[in-house]
Write a protein that holds these residues in place. Structure first.
Motif, mmCIF file in Angstrom:
data_model
loop_
_atom_site.group_PDB
_atom_site.id
_atom_site.type_symbol
_atom_site.label_atom_id
_atom_site.label_comp_id
_atom_site.label_asym_id
_atom_site.label_seq_id
_atom_site.Cartn_x
_atom_site.Cartn_y
_atom_site.Cartn_z
ATOM 1 N N UNK A 1 0.778 -1.210 -0.201
ATOM 2 C CA UNK A 1 0.015 -0.057 0.178
ATOM 3 C C UNK A 1 0.750 1.180 -0.086
ATOM 4 N N UNK A 2 0.137 2.537 -0.108
ATOM 5 C CA UNK A 2 0.891 3.566 -0.049
ATOM 6 C C UNK A 2 0.574 4.512 -1.150
ATOM 7 N N UNK B 1 18.613 11.874 -12.299
ATOM 8 C CA UNK B 1 19.066 11.215 -10.914
ATOM 9 C C UNK B 1 19.719 12.136 -10.018
ATOM 10 N N UNK B 2 19.245 12.048 -8.886
ATOM 11 C CA UNK B 2 19.388 12.958 -7.501
ATOM 12 C C UNK B 2 18.352 13.931 -7.338
ATOM 13 N N UNK B 3 17.425 14.226 -8.329
ATOM 14 C CA UNK B 3 16.258 15.092 -7.875
ATOM 15 C C UNK B 3 15.565 14.709 -6.665
ATOM 16 N N UNK B 4 15.337 15.671 -5.594
ATOM 17 C CA UNK B 4 14.320 15.300 -4.527
ATOM 18 C C UNK B 4 13.013 15.591 -5.011
ATOM 19 N N UNK B 5 12.246 14.694 -5.075
ATOM 20 C CA UNK B 5 10.925 14.858 -5.359
ATOM 21 C C UNK B 5 9.730 14.253 -4.326
ATOM 22 N N UNK B 6 8.552 14.878 -4.677
ATOM 23 C CA UNK B 6 7.405 14.181 -3.819
ATOM 24 C C UNK B 6 6.060 14.299 -4.807
ATOM 25 N N UNK B 7 5.141 13.454 -4.339
ATOM 26 C CA UNK B 7 3.824 13.265 -4.873
ATOM 27 C C UNK B 7 2.838 12.075 -4.485
ATOM 28 N N UNK B 8 1.760 12.094 -5.076
ATOM 29 C CA UNK B 8 0.806 11.046 -5.018
ATOM 30 C C UNK B 8 1.225 10.080 -6.284
ATOM 31 N N UNK B 9 1.520 8.999 -6.214
ATOM 32 C CA UNK B 9 2.009 8.117 -7.155
ATOM 33 C C UNK B 9 0.813 7.382 -7.949
ATOM 34 N N UNK B 10 -0.506 7.460 -7.228
ATOM 35 C CA UNK B 10 -1.780 6.930 -8.049
ATOM 36 C C UNK B 10 -2.622 7.794 -8.548
ATOM 37 N N UNK C 1 -5.305 1.343 -8.514
ATOM 38 C CA UNK C 1 -4.040 1.356 -7.335
ATOM 39 C C UNK C 1 -2.804 0.639 -8.000
ATOM 40 N N UNK C 2 -1.601 1.219 -7.816
ATOM 41 C CA UNK C 2 -0.465 0.334 -8.120
ATOM 42 C C UNK C 2 -0.066 -0.554 -6.964
ATOM 43 N N UNK C 3 0.318 -1.777 -7.693
ATOM 44 C CA UNK C 3 0.762 -3.022 -6.954
ATOM 45 C C UNK C 3 1.842 -2.684 -6.001
ATOM 46 N N UNK D 1 11.635 1.325 -2.711
ATOM 47 C CA UNK D 1 11.833 1.977 -4.008
ATOM 48 C C UNK D 1 10.376 1.912 -4.606
ATOM 49 N N UNK D 2 10.243 2.919 -5.424
ATOM 50 C CA UNK D 2 8.796 2.902 -6.220
ATOM 51 C C UNK D 2 9.043 3.480 -7.402
ATOM 52 N N UNK D 3 8.308 3.116 -8.370
ATOM 53 C CA UNK D 3 8.324 3.692 -9.776
ATOM 54 C C UNK D 3 7.020 4.666 -9.743
ATOM 55 N N UNK D 4 7.090 5.955 -10.601
ATOM 56 C CA UNK D 4 5.968 6.773 -10.517
ATOM 57 C C UNK D 4 6.244 7.446 -11.929
ATOM 58 N N UNK D 5 4.897 8.141 -12.506
ATOM 59 C CA UNK D 5 4.937 8.819 -13.784
ATOM 60 C C UNK D 5 5.368 10.306 -13.406
#
Length: 239
Positions: free
Chosen positions: A75-76, A95-104, A111-113, A120-124
């Motif tokens: 979850x998350x 690479x190295x950028x600090x990011x944030x967001x809602x991945x779904x 919802x992402x599996x 680690x997570x993958x996000x658009x």
């Protein structure tokens, strides 16, 4: 911009997983062998520094979305972290950028599996933003889904400059953001809000003009009328 979080990306990661539906305390287990998500062309891989929990995570775990959910799953929704890999179609992050967001993007339907309760997570790219330098990873991770909910609710209600608003249950994440958005973005002329006795001073610190103790005052009995009433508590059938 931070340095990239290490040159070696593992094939398997730790993550909090549920393989059956039920209360989080019963079904959520730490799995040290979760396959790392595949990074698509329009995605980035993020090393998770902080993640937030939201009511929707509990709802998923009790099976509220089981028609569209597949288990086992991590979850998350909310994340803050460091980009460690970018897809070929990503333009705004390196690479190295600090990011944030809602991945779904479609958190109820698809919802992402592998969610944000993993290493680690993958996000658009389109669901992420650069983390403000004056904000910690924990602070950044606490914002996305709550502020989306608060903002969309005010938009749907049609709150506009000069109008008044009554917010019910203001001391949660969504409620506190509703107050701040109503004040600083939508230009509300007057804000009333309800909370328990011990949190009235907190309401005042947020800029609430009329803080009310819901144990002593029934907002339904107020002689004053408001242009918008925002219920930040609410209930869902089946919970």
């Amino acid at each position: 911009m931070a340095a990239a979080a290490g040159s070696t990306i593992p094939s398997h990661i730790k993550g909090w997983v549920y393989s059956e539906y039920g209360k989080a305390s019963d079904v959520l287990k730490l799995d040290p062998n979760v396959p790392i998500p595949e990074v698509k062309e329009d995605q980035v891989l993020i090393k998770v520094i902080a993640a937030a929990l939201n009511p929707v995570d509990s709802m998923r775990m009790i099976g509220y979305f089981k028609v569209n959910d597949t288990i086992p799953t991590v979850p998350g929704y909310d994340v803050a972290g460091v980009v460690v890999k970018v897809g070929s179609q990503v333009n705004n992050f390196k690479e190295g950028y600090e990011v944030y967001g809602d991945i779904n993007e479609e958190g109820h339907e698809f919802p992402k599996k592998v969610g944000t309760l993993a290493e680690y997570i993958a996000a658009e790219e389109r669901v992420l933003a650069l983390k403000p330098k004056n904000m910690s990873f924990v602070e950044a991770a606490s914002l996305p889904l709550a502020i989306e909910t608060a903002y969309e609710g005010l938009e749907r209600a049609g709150l506009s400059a000069g109008q008044s608003i009554l917010v019910l249950g203001v001391t949660g994440g969504v409620g506190t953001l509703v107050i701040q958005l109503a004040t600083h973005v939508f230009g509300a002329s007057k804000i009333a809000a309800t909370s328990s006795t011990g949190k009235l001073d907190f309401l005042k610190s947020l800029g609430v003009d009329l803080p009310m103790d819901y144990c002593k005052v029934k907002y339904e009995d107020l002689p004053e009328k408001f242009d918008v009433v925002y219920d930040a508590v609410g209930r869902l059938t089946g919970q």
